[in-house]
Design a protein around this motif. Sequence first.
Motif: not given
Length: 242
Positions: A9-17, A34-37, A43-46, A86-87
């Motif tokens: 996912v790599h902190s990409n909120w738009e893609a995850l949503e 399978c990891g790498d959230l 946007e790591p937290e959301p 940064w994360t």
Amino acid sequence: MRYGIFSDVHSNWEALEAVLETLRAERADALLCCGDLVGYAAEPEPCVAAVRAACRAVVAGNHDWAAAGQFPREWFHDAARAAVQWTAEQLAPATRECLAALPLTWHDESVAIAHGTFREPEQFHYLFTMDQAAEHLEAQPTPVAFVGHTHVPVVFMRTPEGSVRLLHDPVIRMTPGARYLVNAGSVGQPRDWDPRAACWLYDTARQELACRRVPYAIAAAQHKIRAAGLPAVFADRLARGA
Ligand code: ZN
């Protein structure tokens, strides 16, 4: 049972949503990650919160453990290390603890997940070659397994006769007695020259594996990466999908 599976996912909120919406619309019964959230995007937290809330199981990626201080940052090249740093600074202590506590592998009676490989999962090996896949198909705990890490979606199949093949079909009708190793590709940073987010459906009743590619608001994700002061390369490459 209809599993929805995704990775990186790599902190990409738009893609995850967009992926979560697609898997809901596809009526997945259980979601697996399978990891790498985290890592690379802004946007790591959301993303951690949404993945944990949505998924039945989540395994650790190298970025997750690095951001949590549990995997050496020297492992990463300069730009990726800057994103890890940064994360780590953005994450609430409770979120860091939650990433540190993620297991390396998980399986039930139908499917297994890991980030890199099931052999030495803590080393986060990359799996690219047919020889590596053949060894992995032998060793994985269930006939169907999913990994991530390379950001390139692909399926390795071992036929009942024992030969190993590479499959690129978006929908695979499974052969009885065959074994399958699926690389789920990436939600938040695809690297197969298709910028759309990747996710999978594994339908155990229909014995079918299906890859879905999901368009999302790339420009919005790019804007947030640049605005956060993260290395620009992580914004630029989203448009190429490579
Ligand atoms: Zn990754």
